[in-house]
Design an enzyme around this catalytic site. Sequence first.
Site, PDB file in Angstrom:
ATOM      1  N   HIS A  77       0.806  -1.233   0.000  1.00 25.95           N
ATOM      2  CA  HIS A  77       0.000   0.000   0.000  1.00 25.95           C
ATOM      3  C   HIS A  77       0.836   1.279   0.000  1.00 25.95           C
ATOM      4  O   HIS A  77       0.302   2.367  -0.122  1.00 25.95           O
ATOM      5  CB  HIS A  77      -0.935   0.047   1.215  1.00 25.95           C
ATOM      6  CG  HIS A  77      -0.221   0.415   2.495  1.00 25.95           C
ATOM      7  ND1 HIS A  77       0.476  -0.490   3.238  1.00 25.95           N
ATOM      8  CD2 HIS A  77      -0.093   1.593   3.142  1.00 25.95           C
ATOM      9  CE1 HIS A  77       0.998   0.102   4.288  1.00 25.95           C
ATOM     10  NE2 HIS A  77       0.687   1.381   4.256  1.00 25.95           N
TER      11      HIS A  77
HETATM   12  C1  UD1 Z   1      -2.034   6.109   5.228  1.00 27.60           C
HETATM   13  C2  UD1 Z   1      -0.750   6.674   5.804  1.00 27.60           C
HETATM   14  C3  UD1 Z   1       0.324   5.594   5.793  1.00 27.60           C
HETATM   15  C4  UD1 Z   1      -0.159   4.328   6.456  1.00 27.60           C
HETATM   16  C5  UD1 Z   1      -1.473   3.885   5.866  1.00 27.60           C
HETATM   17  C6  UD1 Z   1      -2.017   2.725   6.645  1.00 27.60           C
HETATM   18  C7  UD1 Z   1      -0.391   9.078   5.435  1.00 27.60           C
HETATM   19  C8  UD1 Z   1       0.341  10.075   4.640  1.00 27.60           C
HETATM   20  N1  UD1 Z   1      -0.264   7.793   5.035  1.00 27.60           N
HETATM   21  O1  UD1 Z   1      -1.772   5.791   3.879  1.00 27.60           O
HETATM   22  O2  UD1 Z   1       1.460   6.063   6.485  1.00 27.60           O
HETATM   23  O3  UD1 Z   1       0.803   3.335   6.285  1.00 27.60           O
HETATM   24  O4  UD1 Z   1      -2.422   4.964   5.938  1.00 27.60           O
HETATM   25  O5  UD1 Z   1      -2.939   1.975   5.928  1.00 27.60           O
HETATM   26  O6  UD1 Z   1      -1.049   9.416   6.388  1.00 27.60           O
HETATM   27  N2  UD1 Z   1      -8.948   5.122   0.647  1.00 27.60           N
HETATM   28  C9  UD1 Z   1     -10.195   4.572   0.524  1.00 27.60           C
HETATM   29  N3  UD1 Z   1     -10.873   4.281   1.671  1.00 27.60           N
HETATM   30  C10 UD1 Z   1     -10.383   4.510   2.912  1.00 27.60           C
HETATM   31  C11 UD1 Z   1      -9.119   5.090   3.013  1.00 27.60           C
HETATM   32  C12 UD1 Z   1      -8.397   5.387   1.881  1.00 27.60           C
HETATM   33  O7  UD1 Z   1     -10.690   4.345  -0.567  1.00 27.60           O
HETATM   34  O8  UD1 Z   1     -11.059   4.203   3.906  1.00 27.60           O
HETATM   35  C13 UD1 Z   1      -8.184   5.403  -0.603  1.00 27.60           C
HETATM   36  C14 UD1 Z   1      -8.460   6.770  -1.183  1.00 27.60           C
HETATM   37  O9  UD1 Z   1      -8.395   6.647  -2.580  1.00 27.60           O
HETATM   38  C15 UD1 Z   1      -7.283   7.578  -0.683  1.00 27.60           C
HETATM   39  C16 UD1 Z   1      -6.169   6.547  -0.689  1.00 27.60           C
HETATM   40  O10 UD1 Z   1      -6.795   5.328  -0.301  1.00 27.60           O
HETATM   41  O11 UD1 Z   1      -6.987   8.660  -1.505  1.00 27.60           O
HETATM   42  C17 UD1 Z   1      -5.045   6.863   0.265  1.00 27.60           C
HETATM   43  O12 UD1 Z   1      -5.543   7.071   1.595  1.00 27.60           O
HETATM   44  P1  UD1 Z   1      -4.702   7.952   2.643  1.00 27.60           P
HETATM   45  O13 UD1 Z   1      -5.337   7.848   3.967  1.00 27.60           O
HETATM   46  O14 UD1 Z   1      -4.428   9.290   2.089  1.00 27.60           O
HETATM   47  O15 UD1 Z   1      -3.305   7.241   2.684  1.00 27.60           O
HETATM   48  P2  UD1 Z   1      -2.933   5.716   2.834  1.00 27.60           P
HETATM   49  O16 UD1 Z   1      -2.299   5.275   1.561  1.00 27.60           O
HETATM   50  O17 UD1 Z   1      -4.085   4.942   3.345  1.00 27.60           O
HETATM   51  N1  UDP Z   2      -4.008  -5.035   8.659  1.00 30.15           N
HETATM   52  C1  UDP Z   2      -5.297  -5.507   8.746  1.00 30.15           C
HETATM   53  N2  UDP Z   2      -5.917  -5.891   7.591  1.00 30.15           N
HETATM   54  C2  UDP Z   2      -5.302  -5.847   6.382  1.00 30.15           C
HETATM   55  C3  UDP Z   2      -3.983  -5.351   6.310  1.00 30.15           C
HETATM   56  C4  UDP Z   2      -3.365  -4.940   7.470  1.00 30.15           C
HETATM   57  O1  UDP Z   2      -5.868  -5.596   9.832  1.00 30.15           O
HETATM   58  O2  UDP Z   2      -5.936  -6.213   5.388  1.00 30.15           O
HETATM   59  C5  UDP Z   2      -3.349  -4.624   9.895  1.00 30.15           C
HETATM   60  C6  UDP Z   2      -2.039  -5.299  10.148  1.00 30.15           C
HETATM   61  O3  UDP Z   2      -2.232  -6.558  10.752  1.00 30.15           O
HETATM   62  C7  UDP Z   2      -1.330  -4.294  11.029  1.00 30.15           C
HETATM   63  C8  UDP Z   2      -1.831  -2.966  10.504  1.00 30.15           C
HETATM   64  O4  UDP Z   2      -3.039  -3.256   9.794  1.00 30.15           O
HETATM   65  O5  UDP Z   2      -1.759  -4.423  12.377  1.00 30.15           O
HETATM   66  C9  UDP Z   2      -0.816  -2.373   9.584  1.00 30.15           C
HETATM   67  O6  UDP Z   2      -1.393  -1.300   8.918  1.00 30.15           O
HETATM   68  P1  UDP Z   2      -0.971  -0.856   7.468  1.00 30.15           P
HETATM   69  O7  UDP Z   2      -0.233  -1.921   6.777  1.00 30.15           O
HETATM   70  O8  UDP Z   2      -2.209  -0.330   6.827  1.00 30.15           O
HETATM   71  O9  UDP Z   2      -0.062   0.418   7.767  1.00 30.15           O
HETATM   72  P2  UDP Z   2       1.439   0.636   8.276  1.00 30.15           P
HETATM   73  O10 UDP Z   2       1.693  -0.251   9.426  1.00 30.15           O
HETATM   74  O11 UDP Z   2       2.342   0.374   7.110  1.00 30.15           O
HETATM   75  O12 UDP Z   2       1.454   2.080   8.610  1.00 30.15           O
END
Ligand code: UD1
Ligand code: UDP
Length: 370
Positions: free
Chosen positions: A210
């Site tokens: 991601h």
């Molecule tokens: C965010 C964090 C990242 C973290 C990740 C965990 C920042 C800059 N990044 O990344 O550090 O590792 O969360 O998962 O804060 N979207 C949906 N539904 C949702 C959420 C997101 O469709 O419920 C899609 C949207 O298209 C959105 C994109 O995901 O634009 C990115 O979401 P965003 O929260 O900006 O960043 P993440 O990639 O999720």
């Molecule tokens: N996780 C989850 N479901 C998924 C993928 C990840 O519950 O489909 C959990 C995972 O076990 C861990 C946390 O989400 O506890 C990690 O989050 P993510 O990978 O979104 O973000 P990061 O840790 O890189 O910020």
Amino acid sequence: MADPLTILTVVGARPQFIKAAVVSRLAADQDGINEILLHTGQHYDDNMSSTFFEELSIPTPDHHLGIGSGRHGAQTGSMLAGIEEVILEEKPDWVLVYGDTNSTIAGALAAAKLHVPVAHVEAGMRSFNRLMPEELNRVLTDHVATLNLTSTDAATSNLKAEGIDGEGVIQVGDVMYDAARFYSNRMDDPSSLLSDLGVEPGGFILATVHRAENTDAPTRLASIIEALEQLGKEHRIVLPLHPRTRSALEQAGSLARLEAAVILREPMGYLDMIVLEREAALVVTDSGGVQKEAFFQETPCVTLRDETEWVELVESGWNTIVPPTDPASIVDSVLGAIGTSGEAIRPYGDGDAAIRILDALAGTRGGVLA
Ligand code: UD1
Ligand code: UDP
């Protein structure tokens, strides 16, 4: 009796719900602590947000800002304005933030500007790669925090190198280790998850992707797809797909290709993830949290990044870093790591990080928990 210590906890993204779950559960048991929960709304799909509140019994947020997705400035700015309102209304003794997302920096900055002390959990993590949005969020948060609560020796020394040490830094261990210990074995029937997926214990690879540096870079994303396709010819691969990656794959027209190569699923719940991490032959990921969880479940991990913050896992042989620029090197690393294990290390504390975090906050009032 003294007023309770009021802690405003700011969460917004999936990993923060999991980290906050263990601290909130303990806070609810302490008479001297009043926790107020603020959800920025950064993550909002049911399977990215409400699922975790339900399955981990996290209290319903007292404030939900509903900010949603957006560019970094707009998203963080909206959070900043919303969090400021809540701080002014609730007048907390502490604002507690987790990790390195835009919700983290927004919470920290809003509080610091109002002179409310900030406590940062998972402080001091560094990739030394300022192109990562998370790196900017971490560095800035650590530098405005009053209390930096670190997970590892590496994190504590990273802060020291930046001139942050002394009473404002407490190495509490890693809350994700607490979570993994607490929630492991809470699945009613782990075998039904595996049979629903059509996989055997030890007979599949678990993948998650991601990170922006991979989803938003066409050549890196293409390398990852190609590698998973090649691996998928010999191995079952379970891939719960983050919405960011789904949308990148749709835009690249590659979703169907991936769907044919792996067992593609919607994002999973945390309890399912723990089971998959434990039962997988190997985890391949670019997630920060999933790297650690693979180690907690004693499963080897290959990390699709140029570097990691969790350096101790690489040094001890549990994790292999592979920049996803070339499909062949990803495939080689995965095949080479299956069946291996690392040294016996305990870098993440004793599973009592949550209580140590609350103790540290309460200590400012002479130790409510003492
Ligand atoms: C965010 C964090 C990242 C973290 C990740 C965990 C920042 C800059 N990044 O990344 O550090 O590792 O969360 O998962 O804060 N979207 C949906 N539904 C949702 C959420 C997101 O469709 O419920 C899609 C949207 O298209 C959105 C994109 O995901 O634009 C990115 O979401 P965003 O929260 O900006 O960043 P993440 O990639 O999720
Ligand atoms: N996780 C989850 N479901 C998924 C993928 C990840 O519950 O489909 C959990 C995972 O076990 C861990 C946390 O989400 O506890 C990690 O989050 P993510 O990978 O979104 O973000 P990061 O840790 O890189 O910020």
